[in-house]
Design an enzyme around this catalytic site. Structure first.
Site, short mmCIF file in Angstrom:
data_model
loop_
_atom_site.label_atom_id
_atom_site.label_comp_id
_atom_site.label_asym_id
_atom_site.label_seq_id
_atom_site.Cartn_x
_atom_site.Cartn_y
_atom_site.Cartn_z
N LYS A 194 8.76 -5.39 6.77
CA LYS A 194 7.71 -4.66 7.32
C LYS A 194 6.44 -4.82 7.18
O LYS A 194 5.66 -5.22 6.05
CB LYS A 194 7.86 -3.08 6.41
CG LYS A 194 6.89 -2.05 7.09
CD LYS A 194 6.70 -1.03 6.08
CE LYS A 194 5.14 -1.11 5.70
NZ LYS A 194 4.07 -1.26 6.80
N GLU A 268 3.58 -8.87 -5.88
CA GLU A 268 2.50 -9.72 -5.86
C GLU A 268 1.33 -8.58 -5.78
O GLU A 268 1.24 -8.03 -4.43
CB GLU A 268 2.41 -10.64 -4.72
CG GLU A 268 3.49 -11.60 -4.74
CD GLU A 268 3.16 -12.78 -5.80
OE1 GLU A 268 2.02 -12.85 -6.23
OE2 GLU A 268 4.14 -13.75 -6.15
N CYS A 302 -6.42 -11.19 -2.23
CA CYS A 302 -6.11 -10.61 -3.45
C CYS A 302 -6.96 -11.41 -4.75
O CYS A 302 -7.12 -11.12 -5.86
CB CYS A 302 -4.79 -10.69 -3.73
SG CYS A 302 -4.11 -12.50 -3.47
N GLU A 399 -10.44 -3.42 -8.55
CA GLU A 399 -10.48 -4.14 -7.34
C GLU A 399 -11.16 -3.31 -6.19
O GLU A 399 -10.50 -2.25 -5.75
CB GLU A 399 -8.98 -4.61 -6.90
CG GLU A 399 -8.83 -5.65 -5.91
CD GLU A 399 -7.39 -5.85 -5.58
OE1 GLU A 399 -6.56 -4.88 -5.32
OE2 GLU A 399 -7.02 -7.06 -5.13
P1 NAP Z 1 -0.93 -1.49 -0.10
O1 NAP Z 1 -1.78 -0.07 0.43
O2 NAP Z 1 -0.30 -1.56 -1.35
O3 NAP Z 1 0.15 -1.82 1.34
C1 NAP Z 1 1.06 -2.96 1.17
C2 NAP Z 1 2.26 -2.63 2.24
O4 NAP Z 1 2.91 -1.71 1.46
C3 NAP Z 1 1.80 -2.19 3.42
O5 NAP Z 1 2.77 -2.69 4.48
C4 NAP Z 1 1.72 -0.77 3.21
O6 NAP Z 1 2.13 -0.03 4.41
C5 NAP Z 1 3.16 -0.79 2.28
N1 NAP Z 1 3.06 0.56 1.67
C6 NAP Z 1 2.30 1.46 1.48
N2 NAP Z 1 2.60 2.47 0.40
C7 NAP Z 1 4.02 2.13 -0.04
C8 NAP Z 1 5.11 2.68 -0.80
N3 NAP Z 1 4.94 3.92 -1.23
N4 NAP Z 1 6.15 1.95 -0.70
C9 NAP Z 1 6.26 0.76 -0.25
N5 NAP Z 1 5.61 0.37 0.54
C10 NAP Z 1 4.23 0.76 0.67
O7 NAP Z 1 -1.95 -2.51 -0.09
P2 NAP Z 1 -2.90 -3.20 1.16
O8 NAP Z 1 -4.06 -2.17 0.75
O9 NAP Z 1 -2.44 -3.09 2.37
O10 NAP Z 1 -3.08 -4.51 0.47
C11 NAP Z 1 -4.41 -4.89 -0.46
C12 NAP Z 1 -3.87 -5.18 -1.76
O11 NAP Z 1 -2.92 -6.25 -1.44
C13 NAP Z 1 -4.60 -5.46 -2.84
O12 NAP Z 1 -4.74 -4.75 -3.80
C14 NAP Z 1 -4.59 -6.89 -2.82
O13 NAP Z 1 -4.97 -7.54 -4.21
C15 NAP Z 1 -2.90 -6.98 -2.67
N6 NAP Z 1 -2.58 -8.65 -2.25
C16 NAP Z 1 -1.91 -9.24 -3.13
C17 NAP Z 1 -1.47 -10.51 -3.06
C18 NAP Z 1 -0.85 -11.32 -4.12
O14 NAP Z 1 -0.24 -12.42 -3.71
N7 NAP Z 1 -0.89 -10.94 -5.30
C19 NAP Z 1 -1.78 -11.07 -1.61
C20 NAP Z 1 -2.29 -10.31 -0.75
C21 NAP Z 1 -2.70 -8.92 -1.01
P3 NAP Z 1 0.78 0.31 5.47
O15 NAP Z 1 -0.24 -0.47 5.29
O16 NAP Z 1 1.45 0.14 6.64
O17 NAP Z 1 0.81 1.65 5.00
#
Ligand code: NAP
Ligand code: MG
Length: 493
Positions: A194, A268, A302, A399
């Site tokens: 997804k 991650e 990230c 963050e």
């Molecule tokens: P997010 O809100 O956690 O979303 C990540 C993914 O999860 C999206 O596909 C999102 O869908 C989905 N999602 C949202 N709520 C969910 C739930 N309750 N259960 C399962 N899936 C759910 O994060 P983001 O704002 O998109 O991304 C930024 C974050 O990613 C930052 O915190 C960053 O540090 C982290 N990140 C970490 C790494 C690493 O390798 N550690 C790499 C890249 C990014 P939708 O977006 O479609 O709503």
């Protein structure tokens, strides 16, 4: 100001002429369907979500939204493929599919880079030189492992886990898909992926590549939708393993949902990396490293070095040089090859960054922003530097995921190690010094998955990546990245 006239967007006494990337040969369809069982399939709910270009706010296309029935179909297709053709295939045949996908990503790299920048707002220089080549490199790397698992884990038998649900964020859309899909396939699993709701388009091109590569139907399924779809996938009884990249908040929600269940998972999550500059560092190189670590890709990284620690004796010099460099950063059209900072990925993310900048000021932080002129339409944020902050400030602890840097000073190695570790996160870090001994002391004592020395944000598929503390669990990349997709048993042969 329009995004095309960005070249005026700097106070420097010189400017670059615009160098826009041609988009003529890129054909974005009017709509995209779900990719289930090897076919593009309309969602049962017949609902669609617009995917927009955050640099222009214009709708690029509409993308199907998967519902409960679609998730069932995708998981069933993955199960059939897992129990059928995929597990009957030899490992070397499986590897050939990964090689084929890698080559096809290379062949379509220009199209993929443009679509990544259009859909997500990141500068074309980054999608062209980082995202897409690294995505291909991941498929090449894991293709090589497919028939060598016995060598990777000598004396043990490596068996695939089953059907994986893979959920990815919007900051590196194709690259995150490659990080997830390549090791899963190399180890003989099938999957449902997804993408994030704001950046689904390169995943749809990847679906097309996978179809053209003749991967058996159902081995890779791609369903689009929002966070609720992610929730459903995590909780689906037909899933054996969850691979999630995203925020720590959602990571914790996933852990709660999986508590007591017999499911494998890797997380991650977020980061708040310390970038440490010692007085003996090559300061001009370090300035470039700081800029790369927090301002490029809009700080949507990230492992961004969002906390800068500078040794007190050079703090004035570093701050001054950093401000001067910030003035020359070009903010604007993501499709221009000169652009350093593109569009913020979504209006929600822009508001989040802006609210942190307000919080930083309310807490007494001293704000410095480059004087660039931001385009009138689209979502933009100027590179921002906070000084006069302390460890307890929210902008130092939380963050932000935007081009916002907080600078603090230190006097001794022990002091900076303590300060750097004073965060719930532990994903990455950076150290800049002329002395190897300091590098070893810092890297040994900072609790973070990756720490770069005299560089930043360097990635390679053979290096494992992942976090300590609230930055997650499990590793992706390298031999370690095979482990989450395998059950290892003692080899009795
Ligand atoms: P997010 O809100 O956690 O979303 C990540 C993914 O999860 C999206 O596909 C999102 O869908 C989905 N999602 C949202 N709520 C969910 C739930 N309750 N259960 C399962 N899936 C759910 O994060 P983001 O704002 O998109 O991304 C930024 C974050 O990613 C930052 O915190 C960053 O540090 C982290 N990140 C970490 C790494 C690493 O390798 N550690 C790499 C890249 C990014 P939708 O977006 O479609 O709503
Ligand atoms: Mg978009």
């Amino acid at each position: 100001m329009t995004i095309e006239s960005y070249s005026q967007n700097t106070q420097a006494d010189w400017t670059y002429d615009p160098a826009p990337q041609s988009v003529e040969h890129v054909n974005i369809h009017d709509s995209y369907e779900l990719f289930i069982d090897g076919k593009f399939t309309a969602s049962k709910s017949e609902s669609y979500r617009d995917s927009i270009n955050p640099a222009t706010e214009k709708i690029l296309t509409k993308v199907a939204e998967a519902g409960v029935e679609d998730v069932d179909l995708a998981v069933d297709a993955a199960r059939h493929a897992y129990e059928g053709p995929w597990s009957q295939m030899t490992a070397s045949e499986r590897g050939k599919f990964l090689f084929r996908i890698a080559r096809m990503i290379q062949e379509r790299s220009r199209e993929l880079a443009i679509v990544e920048s259009l859909d997500g707002g990141k500068p074309i220089r980054e999608s062209r030189d980082v995202d897409i080549p690294l995505a291909a490199a991941h498929f090449f790397y894991y293709a090589g492992w497919a028939d060598k698992l016995d060598y990777a884990f000598p004396g043990r038998q490596a068996q695939s886990v089953g059907v994986a649900a893979q959920i990815i964020p919007w900051n590196f859309p194709l690259l995150m898909a490659a990080w997830k899909i390549a090791p899963a396939l190399a180890t003989g699993n099938t999957l449902v992926l997804k993408p994030a709701e704001t950046t689904p388009l390169t995943a749809m091109i990847l679906a097309d590549i996978i179809r053209e590569a003749d991967l058996p139907p159902g081995v890779v399924n791609i369903v689009t939708g929002d966070g609720d779809l992610g929730k459903q996938l995590v909780r689906h009884p037909g899933i054996d393993k969850i691979a999630f990249t995203g925020s720590t908040t959602v990571g914790k929600d996933i852990m709660r949902a999986l508590a007591g269940k017999d499911k494998r998972f890797t997380l991650e999550l977020g980061g708040k990396a310390a970038n440490i500059i010692f007085a003996d560092a090559a300061i001009d190189q370090a300035i470039e490293g700081i800029v790369n670590s927090i301002f490029f890709n809009q700080g949507h990284v990230c492992c961004a070095g969002s906390r800068l620690f500078v040794e007190e004796s050079v703090a004035k010099e570093v701050t001054q040089k950093l401000r001067e460099r910030m003035e020359t950063l070009i903010v604007g059209d993501p499709l221009d090859k000169n652009t350093d900072i593109g569009a913020i990925n979504s209006i929600d993310q822009l508001k989040r960054i802006q609210s942190y900048v307000e919080i930083g000021q309310q807490e007494g932080g001293e704000l410095y922003q480059s004087s660039c002129i931001l385009p009138d339409t689209g979502y933009w944020h100027a590179p921002t530097l906070f000084s006069n902050v302390s460890q307890s400030h929210r902008i130092v602890q939380e963050e932000i995921f935007g081009p916002v840097l907080a600078i603090q000073t230190f006097r001794t190695v022990d002091e900076v190690i303590e300060k750097a570790n004073n965060t719930p996160y532990g994903l990455s870090g950076g150290v800049w010094t002329d002395k190897g001994a300091k590098i070893f002391k810092v890297t040994r004592n900072i609790r973070a998955g990756v720490i770069w020395a005299n560089t930043f944000n360097k990635f390679d598929p053979s290096s494992p990546f992942g976090g300590y503390k609230e930055s997650g669990m499990g590793r992706e990349g390298g031999v370690e990245g095979l482990l989450p997709y395998l059950n290892l048993t003692t080899n009795t042969r």
